[in-house]
Design an enzyme around this catalytic site. Structure first.
Site, short mmCIF file in Angstrom:
data_model
loop_
_atom_site.label_atom_id
_atom_site.label_comp_id
_atom_site.label_asym_id
_atom_site.label_seq_id
_atom_site.Cartn_x
_atom_site.Cartn_y
_atom_site.Cartn_z
N SER A 101 0.85 -1.10 -0.24
CA SER A 101 -0.08 0.07 0.02
C SER A 101 0.85 1.29 -0.04
O SER A 101 0.39 2.40 0.11
CB SER A 101 -0.88 0.25 1.11
OG SER A 101 -0.21 0.17 2.48
N ASN A 119 -1.47 -2.20 13.58
CA ASN A 119 -3.06 -1.88 13.42
C ASN A 119 -3.17 -0.52 14.19
O ASN A 119 -4.15 0.34 13.98
CB ASN A 119 -3.48 -3.06 14.26
CG ASN A 119 -3.36 -4.48 13.60
OD1 ASN A 119 -3.02 -4.47 12.51
ND2 ASN A 119 -3.98 -5.43 14.28
N HIS A 146 -40.27 23.77 -8.27
CA HIS A 146 -40.55 23.18 -9.44
C HIS A 146 -40.15 23.82 -10.66
O HIS A 146 -40.56 23.43 -11.69
CB HIS A 146 -42.02 22.75 -9.48
CG HIS A 146 -42.73 22.28 -8.52
ND1 HIS A 146 -42.70 20.81 -8.05
CD2 HIS A 146 -43.56 22.71 -7.32
CE1 HIS A 146 -43.48 20.59 -6.74
NE2 HIS A 146 -44.06 21.98 -6.60
N SER A 191 -15.40 26.24 -26.82
CA SER A 191 -15.53 24.89 -27.71
C SER A 191 -14.61 24.87 -28.71
O SER A 191 -13.94 25.62 -29.14
CB SER A 191 -16.99 25.15 -28.27
OG SER A 191 -17.17 24.03 -29.27
N LYS A 220 -19.11 29.87 -28.27
CA LYS A 220 -19.39 29.15 -27.04
C LYS A 220 -18.52 29.80 -25.76
O LYS A 220 -17.16 29.81 -25.83
CB LYS A 220 -19.20 27.57 -27.04
CG LYS A 220 -20.09 26.87 -27.89
CD LYS A 220 -21.62 27.04 -27.45
CE LYS A 220 -21.68 26.15 -26.00
NZ LYS A 220 -21.67 24.80 -26.12
N ASN A 265 -18.30 28.24 -21.91
CA ASN A 265 -18.92 27.03 -21.03
C ASN A 265 -18.56 27.31 -19.92
O ASN A 265 -17.57 27.43 -19.41
CB ASN A 265 -18.65 25.87 -21.61
CG ASN A 265 -19.08 25.68 -23.29
OD1 ASN A 265 -19.85 26.05 -23.74
ND2 ASN A 265 -17.99 24.83 -23.81
N TYR A 272 -9.10 -6.04 13.73
CA TYR A 272 -8.41 -5.58 12.50
C TYR A 272 -8.51 -6.75 11.32
O TYR A 272 -8.05 -7.84 11.72
CB TYR A 272 -6.98 -4.97 12.57
CG TYR A 272 -6.35 -4.30 11.13
CD1 TYR A 272 -6.54 -3.26 10.75
CD2 TYR A 272 -5.84 -5.32 10.25
CE1 TYR A 272 -6.36 -2.85 9.68
CE2 TYR A 272 -5.18 -4.86 9.23
CZ TYR A 272 -5.47 -3.66 8.90
OH TYR A 272 -4.89 -3.10 7.65
N LYS A 329 -7.88 4.10 2.97
CA LYS A 329 -7.08 5.41 2.68
C LYS A 329 -7.37 5.99 1.52
O LYS A 329 -7.76 7.23 1.33
CB LYS A 329 -5.80 5.17 2.98
CG LYS A 329 -5.19 4.95 4.54
CD LYS A 329 -3.91 4.60 4.59
CE LYS A 329 -3.86 2.97 4.35
NZ LYS A 329 -4.52 2.34 5.29
#
Length: 445
Positions: free
Chosen positions: A22, A109, A155, A276, A282, A284, A316, A324
């Site tokens: 790891s 641990n 809405h 674009s 454009k 964006n 553990y 992680k």
């Protein structure tokens, strides 16, 4: 060289070693690992568990490694299984067999749980600072736009007029709750697991309280089995991060359609927009869209760790090595998103006149017209029906309620009088609601 080589008759395969490692993920906790190790070895020396001279030599060795890390002189390859073994291996290479005493009365641990809590405490402070900076930007904009009027929506239909300050204030309230959640998360993260060892504690006469104070933890994790197997604090952090991202995403959603020609309520600064590859016209809102998209990524981090933890027996388990990546990813994504969002919102241009003009249309004075009749003694349900019929007719003839003559209004109710026009004027509607809101925000005497 493996720490457990004495039990095994042959080496693990290279594929198993690579799968098990790891180091490429957890090396970002190297400073926290060294800091925890320094406190641990100081305690070992103070308690006489190892000679004071050995504790001093180990501390000096660890401080040397930390200095090299900070100068960028050290890198960690896959040959180390994890950051804990990397530090211990380099230490032993530098100071000899004395370095092997560092791991006395400690397990990886409780070590990794300590590192992750130390790391996350620092991250939480950073995120709280970022939220405070965003809050300051919103507070300034609210002050500037107390009289800027725009349509409020339900809405996605125009509903009632509101001020931009009030609209921004809604997001500010969300972010206040986010800060509260992160502060609570910090409190639960601020608990030291070191001293729990593998799961049952140790028979060495360690002093956990001293280490707790040395590392700046508020309290100890009392149950040693829980100390090494708990990742609630990590899950809580990613949940909090998900909530912040959700709120940013909602805000970004509004900014995205507000910046469209259909709304034209805001202008994004060129520094936070893109163009674009084919359409020259454009502009964006890509930063807002990316934040909206990255929200799903943080949600995925939360679901990933929830799934890792859902069936684990005490204490553990190696599954927890997968804790992680989602924590780091969620933290990085939240930091980047908060930083760019704050910059973007601070440079935004609000088009006051366009917003105000939009607030004049869409029958947003219909509720106030109904309330006018209520004040004349007409039951609200009856008022609702009267105004509903009026709106239907206005739609068909292309007029607003405020454009009807008094005679036309009195077709619907004899209670309408000339003063209606003042009651349904845009500024009046805003002022009356602000008055009531201010009254209700006051502390009771």
């Amino acid at each position: 060289m493996k720490l457990w080589k004495g039990r095994f008759s042959k080496e693990a395969t290279s594929s198993a070693d690579e799968f098990n490692a790891s180091i490429l993920v957890d090396q970002r906790m190297v400073k926290q690992d060294i800091r925890g190790s320094i406190a641990h070895v100081e305690m070992l020396g103070r308690q006489g568990i190892i000679p004071a001279a050995d504790a001093h030599a180990i501390r000096e060795g660890l401080e040397g490694i930390l200095a090299d890390v900070e100068k960028g002189k050290l890198s960690f390859s896959k040959e180390y299984e994890d950051i804990h073994m990397a530090v211990e291996t380099i230490l032993t290479e530098r100071i000899g067999d004395t370095g092997k005493k560092l791991h006395t009365a400690r397990s990886r641990n409780d070590q990794v749980a300590t590192d992750l809590r130390l790391y996350l405490k620092e991250e939480l402070v950073d995120h709280l600072d970022l939220l405070e900076r965003l809050d300051q930007v919103l507070a300034r904009q609210m002050e500037e736009h107390k009289e800027t009027v725009l349509p409020g929506y339900t809405h996605m239909q125009r509903a009632q007029p509101v001020t931009l300050a009030w609209h921004l204030g809604a997001y500010r309230e969300m972010l206040k709750r986010d800060r509260d959640r992160l502060e609570d998360c910090y409190r639960r993260t601020d608990c030291l697991p070191l001293g729990a060892c593998a799961l049952a504690g140790t028979a060495y006469p360690i002093d956990r309280k001293w280490v707790q104070q040395e590392l700046g933890f508020r309290q100890l994790c009392e149950n040693t089995m829980d100390a090494v197997s708990d990742r609630d604090f990590a899950l809580e952090f990613i949940f909090c991060a998900s909530m912040v991202m959700m709120h940013l995403s909602r805000f970004c959603e509004e900014l995205i359609y507000w910046s469209s020609k259909e709304f034209d309520f805001v202008e994004m600064d060129d520094g936070y927009s893109t163009g674009s590859s084919i359409m020259p016209q454009k502009k964006n809102p890509d930063m807002a869209e990316l934040i909206r998209g990255k929200t799903g990524r943080v949600y995925g981090d939360l679901m990933a760790l929830l799934t890792v933890m859902k069936g684990l027996p005490l204490a553990y388990n190696k599954d927890m090595q997968e804790d992680k990546e989602p924590v780091f990813d969620a933290s990085d994504t939240l930091r980047d998103s908060l930083s760019i969002f704050t910059e973007m919102i601070a440079t935004l241009t609000y088009k006051k006149e366009v917003m105000r003009e939009a607030a004049r249309t869409g029958f947003m004075n219909a509720t106030d017209a109904a309330d006018y009749l209520v004040r004349k003694g007409v039951p609200f349900r009856q008022c609702h029906e009267i105004i509903g019929k009026m709106v239907l007719d206005c739609v068909q003839c292309g007029k607003g309620i405020e454009e009807l003559t008094l005679e036309e209004l009195q077709v619907y109710s004899d209670n309408f009088e000339e003063d209606l026009y003042g009651c349904i004027a845009l500024d009046t509607m805003i002022q009356e609601r602000e008055k009531i809101n201010q009254i209700n925000q006051k502390e009771p005497e």
